[in-house]
Design a protein around this motif. Structure first.
Motif, PDB file in Angstrom:
ATOM      1  N   MET A  73       1.441  -6.132  11.857  1.00 47.02           N
ATOM      2  CA  MET A  73       0.694  -7.393  11.830  1.00 47.02           C
ATOM      3  C   MET A  73      -0.813  -7.143  11.735  1.00 47.02           C
ATOM      4  O   MET A  73      -1.517  -7.811  10.961  1.00 47.02           O
ATOM      5  N   VAL A  74      -1.284  -6.189  12.521  1.00 48.32           N
ATOM      6  CA  VAL A  74      -2.717  -5.862  12.473  1.00 48.32           C
ATOM      7  C   VAL A  74      -3.099  -5.353  11.086  1.00 48.32           C
ATOM      8  O   VAL A  74      -4.125  -5.750  10.504  1.00 48.32           O
ATOM      9  N   ALA A  75      -2.252  -4.466  10.537  1.00 53.10           N
ATOM     10  CA  ALA A  75      -2.566  -3.875   9.225  1.00 53.10           C
ATOM     11  C   ALA A  75      -2.566  -4.923   8.109  1.00 53.10           C
ATOM     12  O   ALA A  75      -3.462  -4.925   7.242  1.00 53.10           O
ATOM     13  N   GLY A  80      -5.821  -8.303   4.321  1.00 53.47           N
ATOM     14  CA  GLY A  80      -5.779  -9.610   3.678  1.00 53.47           C
ATOM     15  C   GLY A  80      -4.394 -10.114   3.314  1.00 53.47           C
ATOM     16  O   GLY A  80      -4.264 -11.142   2.644  1.00 53.47           O
ATOM     17  N   GLU A  81      -3.350  -9.422   3.732  1.00 55.44           N
ATOM     18  CA  GLU A  81      -1.979  -9.864   3.440  1.00 55.44           C
ATOM     19  C   GLU A  81      -1.508 -10.779   4.563  1.00 55.44           C
ATOM     20  O   GLU A  81      -0.566 -10.491   5.303  1.00 55.44           O
ATOM     21  N   TYR A  82      -2.179 -11.928   4.705  1.00 54.93           N
ATOM     22  CA  TYR A  82      -1.895 -12.797   5.841  1.00 54.93           C
ATOM     23  C   TYR A  82      -0.531 -13.476   5.730  1.00 54.93           C
ATOM     24  O   TYR A  82       0.084 -13.815   6.740  1.00 54.93           O
ATOM     25  N   VAL A  83      -0.033 -13.716   4.498  1.00 54.15           N
ATOM     26  CA  VAL A  83       1.307 -14.278   4.348  1.00 54.15           C
ATOM     27  C   VAL A  83       2.349 -13.283   4.858  1.00 54.15           C
ATOM     28  O   VAL A  83       3.291 -13.639   5.560  1.00 54.15           O
ATOM     29  N   GLY A 253      -5.037   6.396  -1.421  1.00 45.30           N
ATOM     30  CA  GLY A 253      -6.410   5.979  -1.173  1.00 45.30           C
ATOM     31  C   GLY A 253      -6.550   4.475  -1.010  1.00 45.30           C
ATOM     32  O   GLY A 253      -7.669   3.954  -0.950  1.00 45.30           O
ATOM     33  N   ASP A 254      -5.421   3.768  -0.918  1.00 45.50           N
ATOM     34  CA  ASP A 254      -5.416   2.308  -0.813  1.00 45.50           C
ATOM     35  C   ASP A 254      -4.917   1.929   0.582  1.00 45.50           C
ATOM     36  O   ASP A 254      -3.751   2.189   0.923  1.00 45.50           O
ATOM     37  N   SER A 255      -5.786   1.292   1.383  1.00 51.38           N
ATOM     38  CA  SER A 255      -5.398   0.925   2.740  1.00 51.38           C
ATOM     39  C   SER A 255      -4.261  -0.097   2.758  1.00 51.38           C
ATOM     40  O   SER A 255      -3.500  -0.169   3.728  1.00 51.38           O
ATOM     41  N   ALA A 256      -4.120  -0.880   1.691  1.00 49.19           N
ATOM     42  CA  ALA A 256      -3.039  -1.871   1.633  1.00 49.19           C
ATOM     43  C   ALA A 256      -1.678  -1.189   1.619  1.00 49.19           C
ATOM     44  O   ALA A 256      -0.678  -1.767   2.076  1.00 49.19           O
ATOM     45  N   ARG A 257      -1.640   0.066   1.108  1.00 47.82           N
ATOM     46  CA  ARG A 257      -0.368   0.782   1.049  1.00 47.82           C
ATOM     47  C   ARG A 257       0.186   1.043   2.449  1.00 47.82           C
ATOM     48  O   ARG A 257       1.391   1.056   2.668  1.00 47.82           O
ATOM     49  N   PHE A 258      -0.721   1.245   3.427  1.00 42.74           N
ATOM     50  CA  PHE A 258      -0.313   1.452   4.815  1.00 42.74           C
ATOM     51  C   PHE A 258       0.474   0.242   5.314  1.00 42.74           C
ATOM     52  O   PHE A 258       1.548   0.386   5.917  1.00 42.74           O
ATOM     53  N   ALA A 259      -0.042  -0.955   5.038  1.00 48.07           N
ATOM     54  CA  ALA A 259       0.637  -2.179   5.467  1.00 48.07           C
ATOM     55  C   ALA A 259       1.940  -2.378   4.709  1.00 48.07           C
ATOM     56  O   ALA A 259       2.950  -2.813   5.289  1.00 48.07           O
ATOM     57  N   GLU A 260       1.953  -2.071   3.404  1.00 52.33           N
ATOM     58  CA  GLU A 260       3.155  -2.265   2.596  1.00 52.33           C
ATOM     59  C   GLU A 260       4.320  -1.409   3.085  1.00 52.33           C
ATOM     60  O   GLU A 260       5.483  -1.829   3.042  1.00 52.33           O
ATOM     61  N   ILE A 580       6.782  -1.919  -3.784  1.00 50.52           N
ATOM     62  CA  ILE A 580       7.197  -3.074  -2.972  1.00 50.52           C
ATOM     63  C   ILE A 580       5.954  -3.702  -2.335  1.00 50.52           C
ATOM     64  O   ILE A 580       5.396  -3.131  -1.390  1.00 50.52           O
ATOM     65  N   PRO A 581       5.517  -4.862  -2.798  1.00 53.35           N
ATOM     66  CA  PRO A 581       4.376  -5.546  -2.187  1.00 53.35           C
ATOM     67  C   PRO A 581       4.675  -5.910  -0.730  1.00 53.35           C
ATOM     68  O   PRO A 581       5.844  -5.998  -0.326  1.00 53.35           O
TER      69      PRO A 581
END
Length: 627
Positions: A73-75, A80-83, A253-260, A580-581
């Motif tokens: 949830m924090v990640a 910005g992946e609030y949905v 190098g993409d922090s969004a990948r951590f959340a994904e 996988i988004p």
């Protein structure tokens, strides 16, 4: 407490759905910034609520599995992946509701026993009328009126000439059972089509059905093994998930990948699937006529490797019949039996009832004792009409008379020896045959990984040898006191050890064993309280059902856990590539949760195990495993 917790979970789910809908609408109408702030504020509040619960779990010594969901949830909020973060919130809150539903389905048989617990009794008053009273206020000796189709609220003796009862909730017997005047009627039985009268013989707390209800409540409140199962996997699974997510971030190098990656690290197989499987197993053993006092007992029973059995009332029927009277010189048959029966009025031993019944059959009044006392596990002494009468084991009588006392016994026979004024007066021979299923039960245990089987009994060696030979037990320990039984049970290897017994004298060893099982069909209250499991049906074969169900349940629980973990890790590996988004991953995780929980419900296992007790042990196991 449970209702309040369920209400909070409902509120959390509805709030998450409302916030998700509002966020999507705001995004559509061009107010995405407001939607992001709304989602962020809600998720932050949910994170705090979750963290408070985790801290409480840690303080109780439990690993906080929700850490993965909190990090996810924090990640997702951070990138910005609030949905996706809202979907993770739905996963946690919805998963808890799903656990409530699945647990309710799994414990349906246990709950049915609680729901049927009678609270009101119709008591016949002195004027001949009937008044309603709380079952806890009814005294022994009062007469109850049980109307058609009502549940018998307290144990008692039937006063009506004949009646029919449905005892399926007590014994598993599907057909109505007929009783005649003077028969014992157990609470929990459902009366037939005519009103009957029953004289109360036990208070509410001691009655059969209320004891069952107490056992069920204890079983439902225990979840220790579920926590242990989760703890075994929690730390390595959390570590692997965080390593994979961190590696994906570092490589891309993409922090969004951590959340994904992390949104696919579902803790539900550990948080929900294992508890559901165990609750299903507890419910299924209840259907089989065995109440296990919690999941810890179920797990131990599934792993049992040594077994010890008491003799009387366990391997045997526990209803011995007097077959011979052997007086010594100078004592008559009738005098020996009459004095022994008079003394046995003050004994709780299982043989006492048979001797007492035979003594009363003489048609002469039994003399009362001016003094009486029971020597635990040895016998009873009483001062009757100025004569000191002792009845008990040969060693006990020998210690009083100074002479060796013995009498030849055939297979299945036991003897009560009698001394009058410290002189040997003779022996009363009783026969207590092995249960018809005992040999099959012992053979099944030996064929299914129970490596050591022993007989632990306080009875004489000759009697123990004959019963052991009849049922197939090679290791025999006879003439034991309760401390001896406890010591021997503690020494049995390999572990865990199961001890099966019946009666007050077995309570210490049942409590001391890894798994103590009481044959409680005829109300052995002290043994039932001390034991970890109670067999409600008067059949040793139900222990086979309980072991087979426990082993099946443990397999299902581990399978569900591994299915969930394997799917999660496989999907995380795919997500490391960016395929996988985050939103899709969070939704996919919900599918994994549902698959895992459905797998866990397999422990509930289909139809009732209503196998006739005369069926062979092998056939019973095959039937259990087919389900």
């Amino acid at each position: 407490m449970r209702l309040a917790r369920s209400l909070l979970r409902n509120i959390a789910v509805m709030a998450a759905l409302a916030v998700l809908a509002a966020t999507l609408i705001l995004d559509v109408v061009g107010a995405g910034s407001a939607g992001r702030w709304l989602a962020t504020a809600f998720v932050a509040a949910f994170i705090v609520w979750t963290l408070v619960g985790m801290v409480r779990d840690v303080l109780r010594g439990h690993v906080g599995l929700d850490i993965l969901a909190v990090v996810a949830m924090v990640a997702t909020i951070a990138v910005g992946e609030y949905v996706a973060s809202l979907i993770v919130v739905l996963m946690l809150a919805g998963g808890q509701l799903l656990e409530d539903f699945a647990a309710g389905r799994a414990t349906s048989d246990l709950q049915a026993l609680l729901d049927r617990s009678p609270r009101i009794a119709h008591v016949r008053d002195t004027a001949g009328g009937v008044r309603d009273a709380d079952v806890d206020d009814v005294a022994v000796g009062e007469v109850l009126v049980v109307r058609p189709a009502e549940i018998v609220p307290l144990d008692g003796v039937l006063l009506t000439e004949s009646a029919s009862f449905d005892e399926s909730s007590l014994t598993g017997e599907s057909m109505p059972v007929s009783h005649t005047v003077g028969d014992e009627v157990l609470s929990g039985a459902i009366n037939g089509s005519t009103a009957v009268e029953v004289r109360v013989s036990r208070l509410a707390g001691d009655s059969q059905y209320q004891q069952i209800v107490s056992l069920v409540r204890e079983a439902q409140s225990s979840r220790a093994p579920v926590v242990r199962l989760a703890d075994r996997f929690a730390i390595p699974f959390t570590a692997i998930s965080l390593v994979l997510a961190g590696a994906a971030w570092a490589i891309s190098g993409d922090s969004a990948r951590f959340a994904e990656v992390l949104v696919l690290a579902t803790p539900c197989p550990l948080l929900i699937a294992a508890p559901v499987a165990f609750l299903s197993g507890l419910s299924r053993t209840a259907r089989a006529g065995v109440i296990l006092k919690g999941g810890a007992v179920l797990e131990q029973l599934a792993r049992v490797r040594s077994a010890a059995f008491d003799k009387t009332g366990t391997l045997t029927r526990g209803r011995p019949v007097l077959v011979d009277i052997r007086p010594s010189v100078g004592t008559t048959h009738d005098d020996l039996l009459l004095l022994a029966a008079a003394a046995e009025q003050y004994s709780s031993h299982v043989l006492a009832g048979s001797i007492l019944q035979a003594g009363r059959a003489l048609g002469r009044p039994l003399p009362a004792a001016s003094e009486a006392g029971e020597v635990a596990t040895n016998g009873v002494t009483a001062l009757i009409e100025g004569r000191t009468v002792a009845v008990g084991k040969p060693a006990f009588i020998a210690s009083l008379t100074g002479a060796e006392v013995t009498t030849p016994l055939m297979s299945g026979q036991a003897a009560a020896y009698v001394a009058i004024d410290n002189t040997y007066a003779g022996a009363l021979v009783l026969a207590d045959d092995p249960r018809p299923e005992s040999a099959a039960v012992i053979a099944w245990l030996r064929d299914h990984d129970v490596e050591r089987i022993a007989l632990l009994t306080g009875d004489a060696r000759a009697t123990a040898d004959s019963i052991a030979a009849a049922v197939g037990i090679d290791e025999i320990h006879a003439e034991l006191l309760p401390p001896d039984k406890v010591a021997l049970a503690a020494e049995l290897q390999p572990r865990p050890t199961m001890m099966v017994g019946d009666g007050v004298n077995d309570a210490p060893v049942l409590a001391a064993a890894d798994i103590g099982i009481a044959m409680g069909a005829r109300g052995a209250t002290a043994a039932g309280d001390a034991a970890h499991a109670v067999v409600l049906v008067d059949s040793l074969s139900r222990i086979i059902d309980a072991i087979a169900i426990s082993r099946h349940t443990l397999r299902v629980a581990f399978t569900a856990i591994w299915i969930g973990i394997s799917l999660s890790i496989a999907l995380m590996l795919v997500a490391m590539t960016g395929a996988i988004p985050a939103v899709v991953g969070a939704l996919t995780q919900e599918v994994v949760d549902v698959v895992t929980i459905l797998s866990a419900l397999r422990a509930l296992g289909g139809r009732r195990i209503g196998i006739p007790d005369e069926t062979s042990a092998g056939e019973r196991l095959d039937e259990v495993e087919r389900r």
